[in-house]
Write a protein that holds these residues in place. Structure first.
Motif, mmCIF file in Angstrom:
data_model
loop_
_atom_site.group_PDB
_atom_site.id
_atom_site.type_symbol
_atom_site.label_atom_id
_atom_site.label_comp_id
_atom_site.label_asym_id
_atom_site.label_seq_id
_atom_site.Cartn_x
_atom_site.Cartn_y
_atom_site.Cartn_z
ATOM 1 N N GLU A 92 -13.628 -0.031 7.671
ATOM 2 C CA GLU A 92 -12.511 -0.774 7.090
ATOM 3 C C GLU A 92 -11.221 0.048 7.053
ATOM 4 O OE1 GLU A 92 -15.173 -3.670 4.228
ATOM 5 O OE2 GLU A 92 -14.772 -1.616 3.565
ATOM 6 N N LEU A 93 -11.344 1.362 7.257
ATOM 7 C CA LEU A 93 -10.169 2.235 7.340
ATOM 8 C C LEU A 93 -9.633 2.332 8.759
ATOM 9 C CD1 LEU A 93 -11.246 5.291 5.139
ATOM 10 C CD2 LEU A 93 -9.553 3.557 4.571
ATOM 11 N N ALA A 94 -10.464 1.991 9.741
ATOM 12 C CA ALA A 94 -10.088 2.158 11.147
ATOM 13 C C ALA A 94 -8.893 1.283 11.500
ATOM 14 C CB ALA A 94 -11.272 1.827 12.046
ATOM 15 N N ASP A 95 -8.001 1.837 12.298
ATOM 16 C CA ASP A 95 -6.849 1.097 12.807
ATOM 17 C C ASP A 95 -7.355 -0.175 13.481
ATOM 18 O OD1 ASP A 95 -4.784 0.175 14.626
ATOM 19 O OD2 ASP A 95 -3.815 2.136 14.396
ATOM 20 N N PRO A 96 -6.851 -1.342 13.085
ATOM 21 C CA PRO A 96 -7.327 -2.603 13.670
ATOM 22 C C PRO A 96 -7.175 -2.675 15.183
ATOM 23 C CG PRO A 96 -5.839 -3.027 11.826
ATOM 24 C CD PRO A 96 -5.823 -1.554 12.073
ATOM 25 N N ARG A 97 -6.253 -1.905 15.746
ATOM 26 C CA ARG A 97 -6.060 -1.895 17.202
ATOM 27 C C ARG A 97 -7.131 -1.080 17.920
ATOM 28 N NH1 ARG A 97 -0.582 0.897 17.589
ATOM 29 N NH2 ARG A 97 -1.641 2.057 15.967
ATOM 30 N N ASN A 98 -7.893 -0.292 17.153
ATOM 31 C CA ASN A 98 -8.890 0.604 17.751
ATOM 32 C C ASN A 98 -10.266 -0.068 17.724
ATOM 33 O OD1 ASN A 98 -10.456 2.747 18.633
ATOM 34 N ND2 ASN A 98 -9.354 4.268 17.412
ATOM 35 N N ALA A 99 -10.417 -1.072 18.577
ATOM 36 C CA ALA A 99 -11.666 -1.847 18.623
ATOM 37 C C ALA A 99 -12.866 -0.974 18.978
ATOM 38 C CB ALA A 99 -11.532 -2.987 19.625
ATOM 39 N N GLU A 100 -12.649 0.015 19.829
ATOM 40 C CA GLU A 100 -13.769 0.878 20.221
ATOM 41 C C GLU A 100 -14.289 1.681 19.024
ATOM 42 O OE1 GLU A 100 -14.932 4.329 23.453
ATOM 43 O OE2 GLU A 100 -13.123 3.134 23.778
ATOM 44 N N LEU A 101 -13.400 2.221 18.215
ATOM 45 C CA LEU A 101 -13.828 2.964 17.029
ATOM 46 C C LEU A 101 -14.557 2.045 16.057
ATOM 47 C CD1 LEU A 101 -13.940 5.511 15.294
ATOM 48 C CD2 LEU A 101 -11.678 4.891 14.393
ATOM 49 N N ARG A 102 -14.035 0.870 15.864
ATOM 50 C CA ARG A 102 -14.688 -0.098 14.972
ATOM 51 C C ARG A 102 -16.098 -0.404 15.482
ATOM 52 N NH1 ARG A 102 -11.392 -2.343 11.354
ATOM 53 N NH2 ARG A 102 -12.409 -4.377 11.309
ATOM 54 N N GLY A 103 -16.246 -0.529 16.795
ATOM 55 C CA GLY A 103 -17.553 -0.778 17.391
ATOM 56 C C GLY A 103 -18.513 0.382 17.179
ATOM 57 N N ILE A 104 -18.019 1.600 17.329
ATOM 58 C CA ILE A 104 -18.844 2.795 17.109
ATOM 59 C C ILE A 104 -19.367 2.791 15.672
ATOM 60 C CG2 ILE A 104 -18.745 5.312 16.860
ATOM 61 C CD1 ILE A 104 -16.645 5.256 19.197
ATOM 62 N N LEU A 105 -18.483 2.521 14.726
ATOM 63 C CA LEU A 105 -18.868 2.523 13.310
ATOM 64 C C LEU A 105 -19.810 1.369 12.981
ATOM 65 C CD1 LEU A 105 -15.389 3.529 11.953
ATOM 66 C CD2 LEU A 105 -17.480 4.882 11.679
ATOM 67 N N GLN A 106 -19.565 0.204 13.571
ATOM 68 C CA GLN A 106 -20.455 -0.943 13.328
ATOM 69 C C GLN A 106 -21.848 -0.677 13.881
ATOM 70 O OE1 GLN A 106 -17.964 -3.957 15.089
ATOM 71 N NE2 GLN A 106 -17.052 -4.525 13.113
ATOM 72 N N ARG A 107 -21.927 -0.065 15.064
ATOM 73 C CA ARG A 107 -23.242 0.298 15.618
ATOM 74 C C ARG A 107 -23.932 1.315 14.709
ATOM 75 N NH1 ARG A 107 -20.231 -0.288 20.194
ATOM 76 N NH2 ARG A 107 -19.825 1.922 20.488
ATOM 77 N N GLY A 108 -23.152 2.232 14.139
ATOM 78 C CA GLY A 108 -23.714 3.199 13.201
ATOM 79 C C GLY A 108 -24.288 2.522 11.964
ATOM 80 N N GLU A 109 -23.575 1.508 11.475
ATOM 81 C CA GLU A 109 -24.080 0.746 10.325
ATOM 82 C C GLU A 109 -25.370 0.022 10.673
ATOM 83 O OE1 GLU A 109 -21.625 -1.743 7.803
ATOM 84 O OE2 GLU A 109 -19.827 -0.730 8.559
#
Length: 184
Positions: free
Chosen positions: A142-159
């Motif tokens: 939820e802190l990740a820059d909304p434009r950084n879809a790849e980072l959000r994906g990395i974190l979601q896979r981690g979850e």
């Protein structure tokens, strides 16, 4: 240990700030040697010292290394048995993973993939929990820059991996999966 100069805590934190693996390794070796001379368990003594190394605002060594993007130091720290990986800081109750996401956000967009994402990935690979919420009730994703879809994906896979208890099959980068057999 040395009677003069910087304390082990100061050396550890400085190594984390500057991504100085030589200084960190030398400090760990000195701590281990001191423990052995004192009849203490070296592994436990090193872990205890690393876990108690905090800066003035309550950031532990992993927090500091993640804040500064010190990948090589993170790699060395995460190899230390007994290191607390999901510790929260005093101010924001951030974990090192929260700090890593903030670090990625601070980078120029062109540096996200090569410089920033490996910092987050090494923490996830070590078992840092991306489901922990900070003082503002935010998870790292939820802190990740909304434009950084790849980072959000990395974190979601981690979850997802944490929720599945490690029962998630992750494809290798080239798309090849190993055989299901234990014999090759």
């Amino acid at each position: 240990m040395a009677d003069e100069g910087a304390s082990p805590r100061e050396l550890i934190l400085e190594a984390c700030r500057r991504n100085n693996t030589d200084l960190l390794q030398e400090t760990i070796n000195d701590l281990s040697s001191h423990a052995q001379q004192s009849g203490k368990n070296a592994t436990e003594f090193v872990a205890q010292t690393l876990n108690q190394a905090h800066d003035g605002v309550g950031n532990g060594c992993l927090h500091v290394a993640a804040t500064y993007g010190s990948y090589e130091v993170l790699d060395l720290l995460l190899d230390q048995e007994g290191l607390e990986i999901d510790e929260v800081d005093r101010l924001e109750h951030d974990t090192p993973l929260h700090k890593a996401v903030r670090y990625v956000n601070s980078l120029d967009k062109s540096e996200w993939v090569e410089v920033g994402h490996p910092i987050v990935e090494i923490l996830l690979d070590a078992g840092c929990d991306p489901r922990i919420r900070n003082k503002a009730k935010l998870k790292p994703v939820e802190l990740a820059d909304p434009r950084n879809a790849e980072l959000r994906g990395i974190l979601q896979r981690g979850e997802y991996a944490m929720m599945a208890g490690g029962d998630v099959v992750v494809e290798e980068e080239d798309g090849a999966l190993g055989s299901g057999s234990d014999s090759e």
